[in-house]
Scaffold this motif. Sequence first.
Motif, PDB file in Angstrom:
ATOM      1  N   GLU A  38      32.659  39.810  24.181  1.00  0.00           N
ATOM      2  CA  GLU A  38      31.962  40.343  23.006  1.00  0.00           C
ATOM      3  C   GLU A  38      30.589  40.842  23.405  1.00  0.00           C
ATOM      4  N   GLY A  39      30.113  41.840  22.677  1.00  0.00           N
ATOM      5  CA  GLY A  39      28.742  42.314  22.883  1.00  0.00           C
ATOM      6  C   GLY A  39      28.605  43.200  24.111  1.00  0.00           C
ATOM      7  N   GLU A  40      29.718  43.537  24.760  1.00  0.00           N
ATOM      8  CA  GLU A  40      29.630  44.450  25.898  1.00  0.00           C
ATOM      9  C   GLU A  40      30.422  45.710  25.559  1.00  0.00           C
ATOM     10  N   THR A  41      29.944  46.834  26.044  1.00  0.00           N
ATOM     11  CA  THR A  41      30.585  48.096  25.653  1.00  0.00           C
ATOM     12  C   THR A  41      31.986  48.178  26.250  1.00  0.00           C
ATOM     13  N   ARG A  42      32.841  48.977  25.570  1.00  0.00           N
ATOM     14  CA  ARG A  42      34.195  49.196  26.058  1.00  0.00           C
ATOM     15  C   ARG A  42      34.151  49.758  27.469  1.00  0.00           C
ATOM     16  N   PHE A  43      33.155  50.656  27.702  1.00  0.00           N
ATOM     17  CA  PHE A  43      33.026  51.305  29.005  1.00  0.00           C
ATOM     18  C   PHE A  43      32.803  50.250  30.099  1.00  0.00           C
ATOM     19  N   LYS A  44      31.884  49.286  29.837  1.00  0.00           N
ATOM     20  CA  LYS A  44      31.585  48.250  30.829  1.00  0.00           C
ATOM     21  C   LYS A  44      32.828  47.392  31.091  1.00  0.00           C
ATOM     22  N   GLN A  45      33.530  47.053  30.015  1.00  0.00           N
ATOM     23  CA  GLN A  45      34.716  46.203  30.166  1.00  0.00           C
ATOM     24  C   GLN A  45      35.796  46.912  30.977  1.00  0.00           C
ATOM     25  N   TRP A  46      35.982  48.200  30.679  1.00  0.00           N
ATOM     26  CA  TRP A  46      37.049  48.963  31.331  1.00  0.00           C
ATOM     27  C   TRP A  46      36.720  49.207  32.803  1.00  0.00           C
ATOM     28  N   THR A  47      35.449  49.644  33.075  1.00  0.00           N
ATOM     29  CA  THR A  47      35.082  49.919  34.470  1.00  0.00           C
ATOM     30  C   THR A  47      35.115  48.628  35.283  1.00  0.00           C
ATOM     31  N   SER A  48      34.720  47.522  34.661  1.00  0.00           N
ATOM     32  CA  SER A  48      34.705  46.257  35.392  1.00  0.00           C
ATOM     33  C   SER A  48      36.138  45.845  35.758  1.00  0.00           C
ATOM     34  N   LYS A  49      37.066  46.008  34.818  1.00  0.00           N
ATOM     35  CA  LYS A  49      38.473  45.675  35.086  1.00  0.00           C
ATOM     36  C   LYS A  49      39.011  46.497  36.255  1.00  0.00           C
ATOM     37  N   LEU A 108      39.991  39.167  45.148  1.00  0.00           N
ATOM     38  CA  LEU A 108      39.057  38.519  44.218  1.00  0.00           C
ATOM     39  C   LEU A 108      39.776  38.126  42.946  1.00  0.00           C
ATOM     40  N   THR A 109      39.282  37.070  42.295  1.00  0.00           N
ATOM     41  CA  THR A 109      39.888  36.683  41.025  1.00  0.00           C
ATOM     42  C   THR A 109      39.363  37.632  39.958  1.00  0.00           C
ATOM     43  N   PRO A 110      40.254  38.379  39.274  1.00  0.00           N
ATOM     44  CA  PRO A 110      39.745  39.319  38.267  1.00  0.00           C
ATOM     45  C   PRO A 110      39.182  38.608  37.044  1.00  0.00           C
ATOM     46  N   ASP A 111      38.283  39.283  36.337  1.00  0.00           N
ATOM     47  CA  ASP A 111      37.689  38.797  35.084  1.00  0.00           C
ATOM     48  C   ASP A 111      36.916  37.489  35.227  1.00  0.00           C
TER      49      ASP A 111
END
Length: 354
Positions: free
Chosen positions: A122-133, A147-150
């Motif tokens: 929560e509180g993080e942009t969709r862009f940040k979540q998607w690029t991080s994934k 690496l362990t994802p997420d």
Amino acid sequence: MLLSIVIPVLNEAQTVPLMLERLRDTLREVAWEAIFVDDGSTDATPEILGRESWRDERVKLLRFSRNFGHQAAVTAGLDFANGDAVVVMDADLQDPPELLPQMLDLFEQGYDIVSPRRNSREGETRFKQWTSKLYYRVLSRMAEQPLTPDVGDFRLFSRRAVLAIRSLREQHRYMRGMVAWLGLKEAMLPFDRQPRAAGQTHYPFLKMLRFAWTGITSFSAFPLRISIGAGCILSGAGFLYLLRVMYLAIWTHALVPGWASVVALQCVFSGMILLALGAIGDYVAKNYEEAKKRPLYVVTEARNVSLAEISLPRAVILAESVPAIACIAIDDTERPVPEVAASISIQPFAGVRA
Ligand code: UDP
Ligand code: MG
């Protein structure tokens, strides 16, 4: 059993008191210490932590001479943590302290590392979540150890995992990669990441990008090798194109109209060469910085931390820890006034360990 909580802080004056309150509430049944590492804050964070460390000797403070970066602050915290289990967490309450008892349960079952895995952010942009994934999937393929994802830096380490991490003293630090590299027994604990309690992220897009690149260059030589593959493909294609050009030159007169494709190919190839050179240059630069073997951080002030027994490579300690003498028999209503703390000064230069 002692639980250490390592909290790197940079300008977190608003969140530190909330954080401590939540820690005290959650850890009533557990012996704990919180090691706050002030990474060059310019707001009231050091004063607040100074005051808190006088009220409660479980609150420990290490203060850097300047901003050395989040990863250096985590390193210092791990260097000084005494716990049987050590948790690293942000000060901003994005990582909920209420998860700590469950993490301790898993630790007691014999796991060396307990990694809370972000179900939602929560509180993080969709862009940040998607690029991080995407990033973690790509890096996992490139790195020698997946690496362990997420999973971020919010993690619990057993004492022996901490000792192992302490032995990794590289300059360009990427804790998530180091944990994967160690290969210790790891447990996952799904949780929902909360928005920041207050303040702003210290990782805007460009800084995030730089951190992501550090992750790649610290744990994978793949970008260096890309140019070999790209070079092979491009020179193969170039050779085929040359055959066509020769055919056209010998058998037809249709060569002049092709200048646009020449310019386009020239742009593409020069771009790729520059990119490959840049990647190589970055690895060389990191090698150069590593070769200097500079200390990872400089501590100028320490509260409630015992410095004497610790001998750390690549760390400069210019402070003497102020013992928690003022903390004897203090309850919630009768706390020493902050001025008392301010009147006791810290000895400069207790020694350099590099
Ligand atoms: N932090 C730090 N030094 C820095 C940047 C951040 O010690 O140079 C601290 C910050 O105070 C916070 C934690 O590291 O406790 C994580 O930073 P932040 O919450 O801004 O990152 P995000 O969670 O947005 O990725
Ligand atoms: Mg955060």
